[in-house]
Design a protein around this motif. Structure first.
Motif, PDB file in Angstrom:
ATOM      1  N   PRO A 235     -11.425   0.474  30.495  1.00  0.00           N
ATOM      2  CA  PRO A 235     -10.996   1.425  31.309  1.00  0.00           C
ATOM      3  C   PRO A 235     -10.658   2.755  30.072  1.00  0.00           C
ATOM      4  O   PRO A 235      -9.855   3.294  30.630  1.00  0.00           O
ATOM      5  N   MET A 236     -10.242   2.569  28.678  1.00  0.00           N
ATOM      6  CA  MET A 236      -9.102   2.954  28.351  1.00  0.00           C
ATOM      7  C   MET A 236      -9.650   4.891  28.563  1.00  0.00           C
ATOM      8  O   MET A 236      -8.593   4.988  27.713  1.00  0.00           O
ATOM      9  N   ASN A 237     -11.228   4.734  27.642  1.00  0.00           N
ATOM     10  CA  ASN A 237     -11.613   6.443  27.303  1.00  0.00           C
ATOM     11  C   ASN A 237     -10.617   7.634  29.090  1.00  0.00           C
ATOM     12  O   ASN A 237     -10.408   8.275  28.947  1.00  0.00           O
ATOM     13  N   THR A 238     -10.601   6.296  29.895  1.00  0.00           N
ATOM     14  CA  THR A 238     -10.844   7.432  31.780  1.00  0.00           C
ATOM     15  C   THR A 238      -9.559   7.646  31.504  1.00  0.00           C
ATOM     16  O   THR A 238      -8.825   8.471  31.541  1.00  0.00           O
ATOM     17  N   ILE A 239      -8.681   6.049  31.294  1.00  0.00           N
ATOM     18  CA  ILE A 239      -7.069   6.437  31.433  1.00  0.00           C
ATOM     19  C   ILE A 239      -6.892   7.323  30.384  1.00  0.00           C
ATOM     20  O   ILE A 239      -5.981   8.539  30.545  1.00  0.00           O
ATOM     21  N   ALA A 240      -7.171   7.207  29.536  1.00  0.00           N
ATOM     22  CA  ALA A 240      -6.574   7.926  28.151  1.00  0.00           C
ATOM     23  C   ALA A 240      -6.045   9.293  28.682  1.00  0.00           C
ATOM     24  O   ALA A 240      -5.520  10.209  27.675  1.00  0.00           O
ATOM     25  N   ASN A 241      -7.669   9.663  28.861  1.00  0.00           N
ATOM     26  CA  ASN A 241      -8.207  11.115  29.361  1.00  0.00           C
ATOM     27  C   ASN A 241      -6.733  12.043  30.086  1.00  0.00           C
ATOM     28  O   ASN A 241      -6.665  12.884  30.393  1.00  0.00           O
ATOM     29  N   THR A 242      -6.374  10.775  30.775  1.00  0.00           N
ATOM     30  CA  THR A 242      -4.747  11.174  32.047  1.00  0.00           C
ATOM     31  C   THR A 242      -3.541  11.852  31.042  1.00  0.00           C
ATOM     32  O   THR A 242      -2.582  11.919  31.960  1.00  0.00           O
ATOM     33  N   LEU A 243      -3.982  11.645  29.813  1.00  0.00           N
ATOM     34  CA  LEU A 243      -2.643  11.516  28.934  1.00  0.00           C
ATOM     35  C   LEU A 243      -1.959  12.810  28.202  1.00  0.00           C
ATOM     36  O   LEU A 243      -3.139  13.163  27.320  1.00  0.00           O
ATOM     37  N   GLN A 244      -1.407  13.439  28.401  1.00  0.00           N
ATOM     38  CA  GLN A 244      -0.514  14.265  27.033  1.00  0.00           C
ATOM     39  C   GLN A 244      -0.001  12.972  26.151  1.00  0.00           C
ATOM     40  O   GLN A 244       0.798  11.917  26.765  1.00  0.00           O
ATOM     41  N   PRO A 245       0.265  13.945  25.075  1.00  0.00           N
ATOM     42  CA  PRO A 245       0.754  13.160  24.047  1.00  0.00           C
ATOM     43  C   PRO A 245       1.972  12.627  24.293  1.00  0.00           C
ATOM     44  O   PRO A 245       2.616  11.914  23.852  1.00  0.00           O
ATOM     45  N   ARG A 246       3.005  13.613  25.486  1.00  0.00           N
ATOM     46  CA  ARG A 246       4.387  12.995  25.373  1.00  0.00           C
ATOM     47  C   ARG A 246       4.332  12.027  26.851  1.00  0.00           C
ATOM     48  O   ARG A 246       5.417  11.029  26.134  1.00  0.00           O
ATOM     49  N   ASP A 247       2.912  11.748  27.210  1.00  0.00           N
ATOM     50  CA  ASP A 247       2.817  10.619  27.737  1.00  0.00           C
ATOM     51  C   ASP A 247       2.631   9.696  26.750  1.00  0.00           C
ATOM     52  O   ASP A 247       3.157   8.063  27.105  1.00  0.00           O
ATOM     53  N   ILE A 248       1.367   9.713  25.547  1.00  0.00           N
ATOM     54  CA  ILE A 248       1.404   8.398  24.774  1.00  0.00           C
ATOM     55  C   ILE A 248       2.200   8.276  23.936  1.00  0.00           C
ATOM     56  O   ILE A 248       2.785   6.529  23.699  1.00  0.00           O
ATOM     57  N   ALA A 249       3.845   9.058  23.720  1.00  0.00           N
ATOM     58  CA  ALA A 249       4.761   9.127  23.345  1.00  0.00           C
ATOM     59  C   ALA A 249       5.193   8.228  23.836  1.00  0.00           C
ATOM     60  O   ALA A 249       5.940   7.196  23.257  1.00  0.00           O
ATOM     61  N   ALA A 250       6.216   7.769  25.006  1.00  0.00           N
ATOM     62  CA  ALA A 250       6.650   7.624  25.897  1.00  0.00           C
ATOM     63  C   ALA A 250       6.212   5.993  26.342  1.00  0.00           C
ATOM     64  O   ALA A 250       6.473   5.192  26.486  1.00  0.00           O
ATOM     65  N   LEU A 251       4.571   6.105  26.095  1.00  0.00           N
ATOM     66  CA  LEU A 251       3.929   4.727  26.414  1.00  0.00           C
ATOM     67  C   LEU A 251       4.359   3.880  25.017  1.00  0.00           C
ATOM     68  O   LEU A 251       4.268   2.556  25.498  1.00  0.00           O
ATOM     69  N   ALA A 252       3.958   4.682  24.147  1.00  0.00           N
ATOM     70  CA  ALA A 252       3.518   4.245  23.260  1.00  0.00           C
ATOM     71  C   ALA A 252       5.422   2.972  22.706  1.00  0.00           C
ATOM     72  O   ALA A 252       5.058   2.161  22.234  1.00  0.00           O
TER      73      ALA A 252
END
Lengths: 84, 84
Positions: free
Chosen positions: A54-71
């Motif tokens: 389900p990665m595309n659906t989930i990634a669409n809810t992420l802002q760049p700062r979320d992506i940075a924090a999760l990474a």
């Protein structure tokens, strides 16, 4: 210091675990993964350059700062197979 | 027993290392990764369902038995960040 718990971590833990050790065969471990790779992967899912349910659906809810924090969170987890 | 060294490992080691610890930021660690995920990723590159330079070119040289051997090899390597 241990990274802060990302606000959107809850969407990841069912498959990837809070510690980044995959709960499902076929789902990758994220613990200790290269941080840049994780940012690039999440960004690719968000932009549709990489597809996985389900990665595309989930990634669409992420802002760049979320992506940075999760990474950052997963890159700094103890890797699978390593002694605790 | 440790897995046999895959015939085509030579194509992977420049970026992923023989031990699966990435040498390049942005290139994922493969050590200790989920074996099914690695098979699925290499197969996706081979079928063009996933794109990354130079992965598609390399994956096109792999037979299914190479993919299986490489996935097993890296899945069984000690994960990054784990004590030797």
């Amino acid at each position: 210091a241990a990274p802060a718990r990302p606000a959107k971590l809850g969407q990841c833990v069912a498959c990837h675990g809070e510690d980044g050790r995959s709960r499902i065969a076929g789902t990758p471990h994220l613990a200790g993964q290269d941080e840049t790779y994780l940012v690039n992967a999440l960004t690719a899912y968000r932009q549709g350059r990489r597809q996985a349910v389900p990665m595309n659906t989930i990634a669409n809810t992420l802002q760049p700062r979320d992506i940075a924090a999760l990474a950052r969170w997963y890159a700094q987890q103890r890797a699978p197979g390593s002694r605790p």
